[in-house]
Every structure is written in structure tokens, then in C-alpha cells.
Write a protein that holds these residues in place. Structure first.
Motif, PDB file in Angstrom:
ATOM      1  N   PRO A 185       0.822  -1.204   0.000  1.00 12.09           N
ATOM      2  CA  PRO A 185       0.000   0.000   0.000  1.00 12.09           C
ATOM      3  C   PRO A 185       0.862   1.263   0.000  1.00 12.09           C
ATOM      4  CG  PRO A 185      -0.801  -1.568   1.622  1.00 12.09           C
ATOM      5  CD  PRO A 185       0.534  -2.059   1.162  1.00 12.09           C
ATOM      6  N   ILE A 186       0.380   2.279  -0.674  1.00 10.43           N
ATOM      7  CA  ILE A 186       1.148   3.493  -0.897  1.00 10.43           C
ATOM      8  C   ILE A 186       1.318   4.299   0.388  1.00 10.43           C
ATOM      9  CG2 ILE A 186      -0.839   4.952  -1.454  1.00 10.43           C
ATOM     10  CD1 ILE A 186       0.806   6.112  -3.773  1.00 10.43           C
ATOM     11  N   GLY A 187       2.473   4.954   0.533  1.00  5.46           N
ATOM     12  CA  GLY A 187       2.694   5.897   1.618  1.00  5.46           C
ATOM     13  C   GLY A 187       3.422   5.329   2.819  1.00  5.46           C
ATOM     14  N   LEU A 188       3.857   6.230   3.690  1.00  8.10           N
ATOM     15  CA  LEU A 188       4.493   5.851   4.952  1.00  8.10           C
ATOM     16  C   LEU A 188       3.441   5.699   6.049  1.00  8.10           C
ATOM     17  CD1 LEU A 188       7.632   8.207   5.069  1.00  8.10           C
ATOM     18  CD2 LEU A 188       7.455   5.878   4.165  1.00  8.10           C
ATOM     19  N   ASP A 189       3.793   4.955   7.067  1.00  3.07           N
ATOM     20  CA  ASP A 189       2.884   4.706   8.182  1.00  3.07           C
ATOM     21  C   ASP A 189       2.860   5.918   9.112  1.00  3.07           C
ATOM     22  OD1 ASP A 189       1.298   3.715  10.174  1.00  3.07           O
ATOM     23  OD2 ASP A 189       2.801   2.325  10.957  1.00  3.07           O
ATOM     24  N   LEU A 190       1.950   6.854   8.821  1.00  2.00           N
ATOM     25  CA  LEU A 190       1.775   8.032   9.665  1.00  2.00           C
ATOM     26  C   LEU A 190       0.469   7.976  10.451  1.00  2.00           C
ATOM     27  CD1 LEU A 190       2.810  10.908   7.195  1.00  2.00           C
ATOM     28  CD2 LEU A 190       4.277   9.529   8.674  1.00  2.00           C
ATOM     29  N   GLY A 191      -0.274   6.891  10.286  1.00  2.00           N
ATOM     30  CA  GLY A 191      -1.590   6.828  10.890  1.00  2.00           C
ATOM     31  C   GLY A 191      -2.584   7.751  10.202  1.00  2.00           C
ATOM     32  N   ALA A 192      -2.338   8.020   8.921  1.00  2.00           N
ATOM     33  CA  ALA A 192      -3.151   8.985   8.185  1.00  2.00           C
ATOM     34  C   ALA A 192      -4.592   8.498   8.036  1.00  2.00           C
ATOM     35  CB  ALA A 192      -2.540   9.237   6.808  1.00  2.00           C
ATOM     36  N   ARG A 193      -5.540   9.435   8.147  1.00  2.00           N
ATOM     37  CA  ARG A 193      -6.959   9.131   7.985  1.00  2.00           C
ATOM     38  C   ARG A 193      -7.588   9.998   6.902  1.00  2.00           C
ATOM     39  NH1 ARG A 193      -8.692   4.386  10.518  1.00  2.00           N
ATOM     40  NH2 ARG A 193      -7.596   4.166  12.519  1.00  2.00           N
ATOM     41  N   THR A 194      -7.348  11.297   6.969  1.00  2.00           N
ATOM     42  CA  THR A 194      -7.989  12.219   6.042  1.00  2.00           C
ATOM     43  C   THR A 194      -7.236  12.242   4.714  1.00  2.00           C
ATOM     44  OG1 THR A 194      -6.646  14.119   6.710  1.00  2.00           O
ATOM     45  CG2 THR A 194      -8.640  13.650   8.004  1.00  2.00           C
ATOM     46  N   GLU A 246      -5.926  14.780   3.337  1.00  2.00           N
ATOM     47  CA  GLU A 246      -4.751  15.641   3.500  1.00  2.00           C
ATOM     48  C   GLU A 246      -3.625  14.895   4.210  1.00  2.00           C
ATOM     49  OE1 GLU A 246      -8.254  17.900   2.640  1.00  2.00           O
ATOM     50  OE2 GLU A 246      -7.868  16.477   4.284  1.00  2.00           O
ATOM     51  N   GLU A 247      -3.952  14.155   5.250  1.00  2.00           N
ATOM     52  CA  GLU A 247      -2.927  13.371   5.945  1.00  2.00           C
ATOM     53  C   GLU A 247      -2.364  12.287   5.036  1.00  2.00           C
ATOM     54  OE1 GLU A 247      -4.626  13.760  10.548  1.00  2.00           O
ATOM     55  OE2 GLU A 247      -5.052  11.963   9.358  1.00  2.00           O
ATOM     56  N   THR A 248      -3.238  11.677   4.237  1.00  2.00           N
ATOM     57  CA  THR A 248      -2.788  10.640   3.314  1.00  2.00           C
ATOM     58  C   THR A 248      -1.860  11.220   2.257  1.00  2.00           C
ATOM     59  OG1 THR A 248      -4.841   9.425   3.659  1.00  2.00           O
ATOM     60  CG2 THR A 248      -3.560   8.861   1.704  1.00  2.00           C
ATOM     61  N   ALA A 249      -2.156  12.431   1.793  1.00  2.00           N
ATOM     62  CA  ALA A 249      -1.280  13.088   0.816  1.00  2.00           C
ATOM     63  C   ALA A 249       0.107  13.313   1.404  1.00  2.00           C
ATOM     64  CB  ALA A 249      -1.895  14.410   0.373  1.00  2.00           C
ATOM     65  N   LEU A 250       0.168  13.711   2.688  1.00  2.00           N
ATOM     66  CA  LEU A 250       1.471  13.866   3.344  1.00  2.00           C
ATOM     67  C   LEU A 250       2.196  12.531   3.436  1.00  2.00           C
ATOM     68  CD1 LEU A 250       0.694  16.343   6.269  1.00  2.00           C
ATOM     69  CD2 LEU A 250       2.033  16.790   4.221  1.00  2.00           C
ATOM     70  N   SER A 251       1.461  11.468   3.742  1.00  2.00           N
ATOM     71  CA  SER A 251       2.051  10.142   3.828  1.00  2.00           C
ATOM     72  C   SER A 251       2.672   9.723   2.498  1.00  2.00           C
ATOM     73  CB  SER A 251       0.977   9.130   4.259  1.00  2.00           C
ATOM     74  OG  SER A 251       1.408   7.808   4.067  1.00  2.00           O
ATOM     75  N   ILE A 252       1.948   9.979   1.416  1.00  2.00           N
ATOM     76  CA  ILE A 252       2.430   9.590   0.082  1.00  2.00           C
ATOM     77  C   ILE A 252       3.631  10.428  -0.327  1.00  2.00           C
ATOM     78  CG2 ILE A 252       1.823   9.496  -2.364  1.00  2.00           C
ATOM     79  CD1 ILE A 252      -1.084   8.930  -1.453  1.00  2.00           C
ATOM     80  N   THR A 253       3.536  11.750  -0.186  1.00  2.00           N
ATOM     81  CA  THR A 253       4.649  12.594  -0.605  1.00  2.00           C
ATOM     82  C   THR A 253       5.881  12.359   0.263  1.00  2.00           C
ATOM     83  OG1 THR A 253       3.687  14.411   0.704  1.00  2.00           O
ATOM     84  CG2 THR A 253       3.238  14.392  -1.660  1.00  2.00           C
ATOM     85  N   ALA A 254       5.682  12.042   1.536  1.00  2.00           N
ATOM     86  CA  ALA A 254       6.827  11.717   2.387  1.00  2.00           C
ATOM     87  C   ALA A 254       7.549  10.482   1.863  1.00  2.00           C
ATOM     88  CB  ALA A 254       6.370  11.493   3.827  1.00  2.00           C
ATOM     89  N   GLU A 255       6.792   9.480   1.414  1.00  2.86           N
ATOM     90  CA  GLU A 255       7.434   8.289   0.872  1.00  2.86           C
ATOM     91  C   GLU A 255       8.149   8.594  -0.428  1.00  2.86           C
ATOM     92  OE1 GLU A 255       6.324   3.682   0.643  1.00  2.86           O
ATOM     93  OE2 GLU A 255       5.036   4.899  -0.658  1.00  2.86           O
ATOM     94  N   ILE A 256       7.561   9.436  -1.278  1.00  8.07           N
ATOM     95  CA  ILE A 256       8.204   9.813  -2.536  1.00  8.07           C
ATOM     96  C   ILE A 256       9.531  10.508  -2.262  1.00  8.07           C
ATOM     97  CG2 ILE A 256       8.018  11.312  -4.564  1.00  8.07           C
ATOM     98  CD1 ILE A 256       4.991  10.786  -4.517  1.00  8.07           C
TER      99      ILE A 256
END
Length: 370
Positions: free
Chosen positions: A326-335, A337-347
């Protein structure tokens, strides 16, 4: 120097001389990377910064001195000293090599042209001699886009050609960097070190799937400097009104669009549809392309089904290893906006070969060489 291109271009167009201080090498941890500059004009106006405040005062005075004396370029080194608490240095513990030189725009017309390319967001590179014979220290030449002609001069013909070749090579990567030319066996007899300041076209972020997460991701990608494309086969959802932060919104089948899209090693592909009829044809193509990042959204169950379908289609384990799902880092993202941060952080972590771990759980230099 490209961090202050707008102001330098204005000063060059006005024919205003200035002193340019550039970080040409970094040892250990430092707040800003190689190639970052500060400039000071005859009136004492300053722009830019090289240390986040630690040594700015000392560098400013060096610039004023070099500008006033009209002398040769000056090298200075700033580091941290435990022996003298009042010494000028970096509190982060790193060391900076700084080159300070006087620039008269009338003597560097090619620099004005190169800065104009940068201001207009077109690809350009400026190569600056930072180590070598004294007469060449600080000399520059520039490359504009795909132009095969180098502008400016550094020494003789072989030196110019060698430096221009290095500048073009770094432009292809989209990154600034140091390069050594000359020496034994090279056409350029005198060994030189050049710092190539690169302004590349914006990297691409290709988002597939016109969903709420895509809206937040397009905004985050735009903030990070990506040229964002949103693609979805459903015209009712893929509209510019729903994705105002995307540079372009395309209505097409994802795999068909990707077949003709211009991509390179800096391109990030984010598949947010989590619908097999879109995902599988798209990923089959993406995993064969020379892009920098491929991520796909979905639950772990969706991820397992996706891997099974890709393996059945003949995708090797080596190619599957490129897929971030699954895409992104484990930030506990829910929204979104939080998911976008998770994905861009992984990129970002993937592009920089970083772990994505909290810095408190890592050792060594924080700012590492790329």
C-alpha cells in the motif's frame, strides 16, 4: 546561485555589480546544500542565505570587501570550534567551503541569459569553477535547455568542452553537483573542479484516479514543485474544477495516457483508483518504464489481489519490487490531506534513498550527500 535567480537576473539586467558567495562544499551536517548563495550589491543590499543565520554576518562582510577591493575570488571555510565560543561557525557541527567573487554583469553576458532561462522556468545550467588555477577560479559557462552550444568561456577549448559535457550530464539528472574535469589522460590538461548549478524542468507527478485523495495529493505535489497531471477515464469526475491544483486534468484510460506521456527518472506515478480494470493495465506498463516512483493505493487485501493479478500477467518479482503498495508511509493517516502527506513523504524518502524513520531513531549526518 539559482536560489536567488530572480534578484540576480534583475541586477544583471540593470548592469549592477554584486558579490556572490556560494557554498561550494559541505562537510558533515549543514543547514543548506551545496550551490546555495547569498549576494550583496554596491548599496549593501543582500539577498539569499547560506547557513540559516550562523555565519551570515561574516559572509556579508566578505562580500562587501571583495566587492570594494575588486580583487580575485576569495575562499573561506566555516566550521564549529569548541576552543573558541565566540568564533564564527556553524552550531550544527558541519563545515562549509564558501567561494566569494565579484560579478560584473557586463563581463558575464551569458550569465544574464542563463538567469533569464531560470526565471522563465526553462532548463538551464551554470558551471562555476570552484577549484583549480587561480586565473580560472570563479569562471563560469552556461548551457540553455537542449542547446549544444556552451555560452561563456573557461580556459581553452578542451576545458570548455569537458565542462559543458559535465553540465549536460547533470542537467539530464535534474540535480546540481560537483564534477572534476581535466588531469592526466583528459583533453583538458589542468585539473579543475566545477560546481554545476542546474535548473531543470519540473519533475512530474502523475496521479491516476479522480478521488478525494487525489485532490489533496495534487495540492501537496504542486506545493513540492511537481508538474501535476490528474488522469481518469470518467469525465464526470475528472474536471479542472475538482482539481484546481493540477497543472492538467486528462480524461483518458490511465494506461493509454501513460503510453504517450513524457516521463523520466524523477517522475512519480501514483495509482489511487484501486480498481483492477484500471490498475492492472496501468501498472503493467508503469513497471516497465524508467520512472522514479510507482505507488498504488488500497488495503492489504487489495494489495494481495493486485500482486496475484500482476504475477499471473507475467510480472517478475524484480519488477514487482518497484511497486510501493500500500502506498505511503505509516503516519496513521486518515484524512485525504494526511494521506497526501504520507504519500509525498514516501516519494521524498525514496528519491533521496532515505529510510523514512524518525531522525531520533537514526544516526549520522542529517543532511547527507545525494
Amino acid at each position: 546561485m539559482l536560489n536567488i535567480a530572480d534578484t540576480l537576473h534583475a541586477w544583471c539586467r540593470a548592469g549592477r555589480p554584486f558579490a556572490l558567495a556560494t557554498v561550494v562544499d559541505v562537510t558533515g551536517s549543514a543547514p543548506l546544500p551545496t550551490g546555495t548563495s547569498v549576494a550583496v550589491d554596491d548599496d549593501g543590499n543582500a539577498v539569499g542565505g547560506i547557513s540559516g543565520g550562523c555565519v551570515e554576518g561574516a559572509v556579508y562582510e566578505l562580500c562587501r570587501q571583495v566587492l570594494h577591493d575588486r580583487g580575485a575570488p576569495h575562499r573561506a571555510r566555516f566550521g564549529y570550534s569548541d576552543d573558541d565560543a565566540l568564533a564564527v561557525g556553524l552550531t550544527c557541527g558541519g563545515e562549509l567551503d564558501v567561494l566569494v567573487q565579484r560579478i560584473d554583469p557586463t563581463d558575464h553576458p551569458h550569465l544574464t541569459a542563463a538567469l533569464a532561462e531560470v526565471v522563465e522556468c526553462r532548463p538551464a545550467a551554470v558551471a562555476q569553477v570552484v577549484d583549480g588555477p587561480d586565473p580560472l577560479l570563479g569562471a563560469t559557462l552556461s548551457i540553455h535547455g537542449d542547446d549544444q552550444v556552451a555560452h561563456g568561456t573557461v580556459g581553452d577549448g578542451p576545458a570548455n568542452r569537458a565542462i559543458a559535457d559535465q553540465a549536460r550530464a547533470l542537467m539530464r539528472t535534474g540535480r546540481s553537483g560537483r564534477a572534476a574535469v581535466g588531469g592526466e589522460g583528459d583533453d583538458c590538461p589542468a585539473p579543475l573542479t566545477v560546481l554545476v548549478h542546474v535548473h531543470a524542468s519540473r519533475p512530474r507527478l502523475l496521479i491516476f484516479g479522480a478521488v478525494d485523495f487525489a485532490a489533496a495529493l495534487s495540492q501537496a505535489g504542486s506545493f513540492l514543485g511537481y508538474r501535476v497531471t490528474l488522469c481518469d477515464a470518467r469525465p464526470v469526475f475528472a474536471t479542472a474544477a475538482r482539481f484546481p491544483h493540477a497543472d492538467e486534468v486528462v480524461v483518458d484510460w490511465p494506461h493509454r495516457y501513460l503510453e504517450s506521456a513524457e516521463v523520466d527518472s524523477r517522475t512519480a506515478v501514483c495509482v489511487l483508483t484501486h480498481d483492477a480494470k484500471f490498475d492492472i493495465p496501468l501498472l503493467l506498463l508503469a513497471l516497465d518504464l524508467p520512472v522514479g516512483y510507482i505507488g498504488a493505493m488500497g488495503s492489504r487485501r487489495t494489495h494481495g489481489q493486485r500482486l496475484r493479478l500482476l504475477r499471473e500477467a507475467g510480472v517478475s518479482e524484480q519488477r514487482l519490487a518497484r511497486l510501493h503498495s500500500p502506498i505511503g508511509l505509516d503516519l496513521g493517516a486518515r484524512t485525504p490531506e494526511e494521506t497526501a502527506l504520507s504519500i509525498t513523504a514516501e516519494i521524498i524518502a525514496h528519491a533521496n534513498l532515505a529510510s523514512g524513520l524518525p531522525l531520533s531513531r537514526t544516526t549520522g549526518a542529517i543532511h547527507r550527500r545525494r
